[in-house]
Design an enzyme around this catalytic site. Sequence first.
Site, short mmCIF file in Angstrom:
data_model
loop_
_atom_site.label_atom_id
_atom_site.label_comp_id
_atom_site.label_asym_id
_atom_site.label_seq_id
_atom_site.Cartn_x
_atom_site.Cartn_y
_atom_site.Cartn_z
N CYS A 106 52.50 -2.13 21.66
CA CYS A 106 51.43 -1.81 20.73
C CYS A 106 51.29 -0.33 20.39
CB CYS A 106 50.13 -2.32 21.33
SG CYS A 106 48.66 -1.70 20.55
N HIS A 162 43.89 2.33 19.69
CA HIS A 162 44.86 2.40 20.80
C HIS A 162 45.85 3.56 20.68
CE1 HIS A 162 46.97 -0.27 24.05
NE2 HIS A 162 46.31 0.76 24.55
#
Length: 502
Positions: A106, A162
Amino acid sequence: MSIDRDFPAEAGTSNKITRRDALMAGTAAAVSRFAVPAGLSGALAGLAGVQPAAAQGTRPNIVYIISDDQGWKDVGFHGSDIKTPNIDKLAAEGARLEQYYAQPMCTPTRAALMTGRYPFRYGLQTAVIPQVGSYGLALDEYPLPQMLKDAGYATAMSGKWHLGHSKTAYWPRQRGFDSFYGALLGEIDHFTHKAANGNPDWYRNNKALNEQGFDNILFGAEAVRVINKHDQKKPLFLYLAFTAPHTPFQAPKEFVDRYSNIADESRRKYAAMISVIDDQVGKVVEALEKRGMRENTLIVFQSDNGGVVDAHFAGESAVKGKLPADNGPYREGKGTTYEGGTRIAGLVNWPGKIKPASIGGVMHVVDMYPTLAGLAGAKLEKNKPLDGMDMWPALGEGKPSPRTEVVYNIEPMDGAVRQGDWKLVWKAALPQKIELFDLSKDDKETNNLADQNPEMVKKLQARITELASQMVPPLIMHDAVRLLLHSPTLLPDASEMFNVGD
């Protein structure tokens, strides 16, 4: 060095190419080779005829949609039993990217999108930023939203960030977004918005927000709100980053009930999560249509990496049984440099500008940065040398993709690279493992040809070694060492020490 430094033209011509021209047209990795006589002709030929798409008409609105841990096959247009009619419609009317690559996990993929540069260049190539992570996307990078904002775009983000949370300098509002709504970390409970440590992770702009509700529905609603309020005197860049179908596998009952035919509980909830995404995509498209923005809006949809098939990469939530993601024919999944971990479902749609097509040319998520810059008429002056290449000729003009190399990842103990159809996966840690695949004949990566092709192995190992010399050590390792060296001494419980005697 001046940004407009001239590079020598191909022998026999009087033309020159500037660094800005080269960045606008493709990758600075190619520029770095202009000074090598043997590669000069081919490098310039690859840039011929490339023009910023913004020169062809009005700058488009850009809606960039990313799902989280979605398997390659888990969309209707790849034959899934999961129903994704809205995504399928965008795919049918746009460009389906059938050799589209992301990073194995990710944080690295999101960093590559935001910079147009491979994550090994700034230390984000390994794993994801954990809750205790002190680092983020390097502050000397020129992120995509800031570039588009400087070009006159209104910029908004809804969803999962993130890319750094330990200090506000890493947060979305400080990296170019006019507004931010969502989560900073990588994994939250989808209903309570709490991270694995129990702390809430939910924000509007730079302020914590106390709010309940299924996160992915809220993300879609925020995207619609942004569209409805948008002042169309400016073009819009909207980044919609869902947390589905990342663990924990949760969805509202009405969506889970759609898949009562699926016996496995995890797969049933996983499918429901993807249906939530699809419903929200439909609402975003509807909002664009109602505002009269749809015809001049470029929509990108992709997953951030392959689906999770190994519990080691599932996150911090407890998982049981077989993991539900389906990467189709491709080997393994998230967390690996095999095709199942890096080849992703992706599409680009722009009515009247991108013809319906299945595009088989190789593309990588780093290519989106210069491609969108060209569409936006943005100046590539503050960014570092790009790995991405402008893909507008392939997307909008039907030309072949100029990309001949994919760097899957470069880490201290392993690396993987593709040149043409040859792919090398090199696990350098002892015991060493070398795998060579011809993807034109074996995209399932079942037949290791390393022993039969020692010269190709040597060539690709040399390329990985060259790239490794440019690598910034993984930032997660710095944090790991810091935590190990400075954590308190571990001793037995006091009662145990008292009872053991001398």
